[in-house]
Each structure stands twice: as structure tokens, then as C-alpha cells.
Design an enzyme around this catalytic site. Sequence first.
Site, mmCIF file in Angstrom:
data_model
loop_
_atom_site.group_PDB
_atom_site.id
_atom_site.type_symbol
_atom_site.label_atom_id
_atom_site.label_comp_id
_atom_site.label_asym_id
_atom_site.label_seq_id
_atom_site.Cartn_x
_atom_site.Cartn_y
_atom_site.Cartn_z
ATOM 1 N N GLY A 253 0.795 -1.390 0.015
ATOM 2 C CA GLY A 253 -0.188 -0.042 -0.136
ATOM 3 C C GLY A 253 0.875 1.331 0.086
ATOM 4 C CB SER A 254 -0.013 4.785 0.913
ATOM 5 O OG SER A 254 -0.455 4.606 2.215
ATOM 6 N N GLY A 258 2.250 1.926 5.206
ATOM 7 C CA GLY A 258 3.429 1.098 5.577
ATOM 8 C C GLY A 258 4.354 1.501 6.802
ATOM 9 C CD GLU A 275 4.338 -4.099 -3.787
ATOM 10 O OE1 GLU A 275 4.525 -3.040 -4.085
ATOM 11 O OE2 GLU A 275 3.835 -5.089 -3.788
HETATM 12 C C1 UN1 Z 1 1.608 -3.747 -7.374
HETATM 13 O O1 UN1 Z 1 1.050 -2.751 -8.335
HETATM 14 O O2 UN1 Z 1 1.232 -3.668 -6.271
HETATM 15 O O3 UN1 Z 1 4.969 -5.532 -12.080
HETATM 16 C C2 UN1 Z 1 1.871 -4.856 -7.811
HETATM 17 C C3 UN1 Z 1 3.620 -5.272 -12.043
HETATM 18 C C4 UN1 Z 1 2.701 -6.551 -11.528
HETATM 19 C C5 UN1 Z 1 2.531 -6.190 -10.108
HETATM 20 C C6 UN1 Z 1 2.377 -4.907 -9.547
HETATM 21 N N1 UN1 Z 1 3.278 -7.669 -11.798
HETATM 22 O O4 UN1 Z 1 3.285 -4.366 -12.397
#
Ligand code: UN1
Length: 525
Positions: A253-254, A258, A275
Site C-alpha cells: 500500500g502507501s 507502511g 511493498e
Molecule cells: C502492485 O502494483 O502492487 O509488476 C503490483 C507489475 C505487476 C505487479 C504490480 N506484476 O506491475
Amino acid sequence: MKQTIDQLPLQQEIATVLKQLGIKESNPAYSTGLKWGGSNNKTTRDIYSPADGNLIATVNMATAKDYEQVITTAQEAFKTWRKVPAPKRGEIVRQVGEKLREHKEALGKLVSYEMGKILQEGLGEVQEMIDICDFAVGLSRQLHGFTMHSERPQHRMYEQYHPLGIVGVISAFNFPVAVWSWNAMLAAVCGDVIVWKPSEKTPLTAIACQHILREVLAENELPEGIFNLVIGDAEIGSLMSKDTRVPLVSATGSTRMGKKVGEAVGARLGRSLLELGGNNAIIVTENADLEMALRAIVFGAVGTCGQRCTSTRRIIVHDTVYDQLKERLLKVYDNLPIGHPLDSTTLVGPLIDKDAVNAFTNALQEVQQEGGTLLIGGEILSGENYKTGTYVTPAIVEAENHFEMVQEETFAPILYLIRYSGDVENAIELQNGVKQGLSSSIFSTNLLETEAFLSHWGSDCGIANVNIGTSGAEIGGAFGGEKDTGGGRESGSDAWRIYMRRQTNTINYSREMPLAQGIKFDIMD
Ligand code: UN1
């Protein structure tokens, strides 16, 4: 044959999809895999499709008591699941993958309808889930550690990886199911049990997945509590972050969200896998194949309506090709088919909700106040096909890298055009000159430039691509980024290690008791 939206019996089709996936109008607030609960809770949330504004479901929101129920069930399940041999756990994940293949079309449509990404991307998201299942099945026979030589005679040393326990997964609306599956399928083969809090904006796709898992669990007579779902708001995420019974919390998320999760998990010395936001740039040098770059830029910037964490937000273009690329881009943007995400002619669907639309228009306003020039886009579409107020025209803005808005991640289709001159190192400096560090790429056919970009003084991001855009990564590589992106790695490569605890074992198969470092410690008896 291509069909436009008015040729599709859409409502009927979505109703069939929901039925096929076992989704009823009123949905439970949580699930422990086999059992559902909380369907009479006081707090509910209406879910409207961003595509046409229709109410698709009313879901119940989990309470702290529901959460407690799920955690205790998960703890119990862990005792059984961790004893199932890893390749057998892999077999369960294989069956999940098979079911996903079976339901790919239906689930892809639901992702598209609930989240707003176009069907091609909805299907791609389900494919990403299938791919990670396949990856996890192979991995279930490869959870290996190192062996090393002991300094003591007739001693042996090695490392092994054990399951952690409960893995909490907080996922975002933009990839409502794929990112969960990256975590859940790896964690499952590692012997962990999973508690999933999906985005409250997209709970239906999560419920659909839970139905799919339920079939597999029941067919294999597995206990409840291995794959759990809790539909709730930030409060549930906060409970999870503080809960010492959850050794790992994986959150997408943002950066703002996070940081909260990271702080709460860190305060109890738990593990977090973050992430978070990206501010991804594509560098286009004077040696780029502009046609290739154009394709990658447009997909990266307007795909998923700019709502991927890997979306292309900045392009850093060499002086000599700047005007040419700008002209080509404006032409393509002028012809972008914007519309219902399930219409096969559409390339740009809606934003998730009106808050996202406001963030989009505010960012455009602010960047113009800072001196940016809006070249195209930025409107909110209205009229019969756009009555939700969630459809916008993707924008291109000429800007400078240091502008405050350019430094921010706005989760919307805004592409900042930034000019550079001279050496590729100038472009790299601009590319790295933001707080985030998720994805990056360079378009160039010149080896000196591409290798400089990949060198340790090159891109500072977790993902650095050559002649490929910033978004659309394959599951086989580790996914994640540095700086404000949070440092976590999910998905392929050796990302599985975070879902396990590492143990070093030293075994003595002699009849002596030597100490390491040659220490003498002779006791008298
Ligand atoms: C995301 O936007 O959280 O690489 C994941 C990508 C995708 C996954 C994105 N396979 O754009």
C-alpha cells in the site's frame, strides 16, 4: 470479435460470475477456510463497481472479536499444517492453481468489475496467481539452506528453515488478489498459516478466492484455519501489526500506511515485509528505439489507470529526442479508448473511486502552480457512459524533477515529462532523485548507457529494466524496492526465506567435547 459494452449483457454476466464463485449478496466478515462468520455484524460496507456505479454487494466488517476468533483458529491449524511435509503442502497449492485455471475467466471479470482494471489486466492478474502457484509447487521441494564445514573434528554444521507461524497479509485494492497470492502461496508451502486482510475497497474478489480455497481444503480434508480472511478496516490492520502471535506482517500500500505497520511491528520486534509506493521513471536516451519506448511508456502510465505501484510516473528524456517523443505521445494520448473495463476495445478504465479522482485533479492543479505545463488530459469525463464520475483522461505534464508533486506518488494516470541533456549519468541522477525506489527502466541500444544504468552507481531501485517498461514484472524475480518503497521482496527468487525462520545446527559425532575457537575449559570431576 470485439464487443462494445452495449453489446454485452453485463449485469447478467456479472451475476453469473458471482454465482459461479459462490458469492451471495450479503457476505460474511471473516472466514477460516472452511467456516464463515460475522454475517450479522452491525457495520457493513456497500461495494460499488467503479465501472458503472452499481452496488455489487454489501459486506460485513469484522470486529476485534472476529479477528480474535480467526487468530486462535489459525494458531491451532498451524500445529497440523507445519507437520505436513513441504512437498505435500505444495500439492495443495498445485490444486489451488488448478482451480484458479478453471475459474480464470470468471475471477478475471470480477477483478475487472470490482477494481476497474480492463479485462486483459484482470485476466493477467489471475494468471499471475496461477504462475505463483506453479512457482510455489516447485519451491516446496527446494526450501534448502547451506551446509558448512565445522572447525571441530567430526562435527557437522548446516542451516535449516522452519515455518514461522501466522503470516498476516494486508493487500491493496489495485492488485486485489495477485499480491495476496504471492504471499499466501509461498507462505503456505513454507508451512505457515495465513490471515488475509484485503483492501476494504475490493473485498469481493477476496471472498471469491476464499471460496476457491475452501473447495481445495474440503476436498483434502484439511483443518480450518490454514487460509483465513478478515474483511475489515484499518483497525484490523492495526490489531495485526501489534499482535505478537503474528510473527510476519506483509503489507502492500502507501508509504504512509507502511510506516505505521512497520513501526508497530518493529516495536514488538516482529518482521515486516513492506511493498509500498513507487515513483517509477523510464529514461529515454538519444540511442533509444522510440517506437518501443512509446509502447512501454503508454502501458506503464495509463495501464490500470495509473494505479500500479509500478506505474510509470516520470519519463526522463534526452534533449535530442524530446520533441519527437512528446509529439508521438500526445498523438497516442489523444486516441486512448477510455471506457468500461469489460469492453474489449477499452484500454483505460476508471479510477477506483472519487477520492482517487480528487487526488488526480488536485495533483494536476498543484503541479501547475509549481510551474508545470499540462499538455493533455486531466478532465473528469461525464455523460451516459461515464456517469460514475470515476473516468478521467490520462494527463501528461511537462515538469521538473524537484517539483513537490513530481516527488509524490499520485495513484492516478499522470505522466511527468522531464528533459535531460548530456550524459546518461545526468538522467540516472534525476531518476534516483526521489524518495521512492521501486521500479525503473532505460530505453537505449547503447551498451555503455544500459550498463551504466545497471551498475552500482546506476539505478537505486529494486527493479531496473532495459528496453522494458517499469510495470508488468514476471513473478519469477524478487519484487519490491528500496527507500520509501519499504525494502521488502516478495514473489520469486529467494523471497520465500522471509516466511521462514532460519536455524543453524551443529552436530557432534565424535566422543570428544572440543570447544570452538580452541577454548580450553577442563572441568575436574
Ligand atoms: C502492485 O502494483 O502492487 O509488476 C503490483 C507489475 C505487476 C505487479 C504490480 N506484476 O506491475
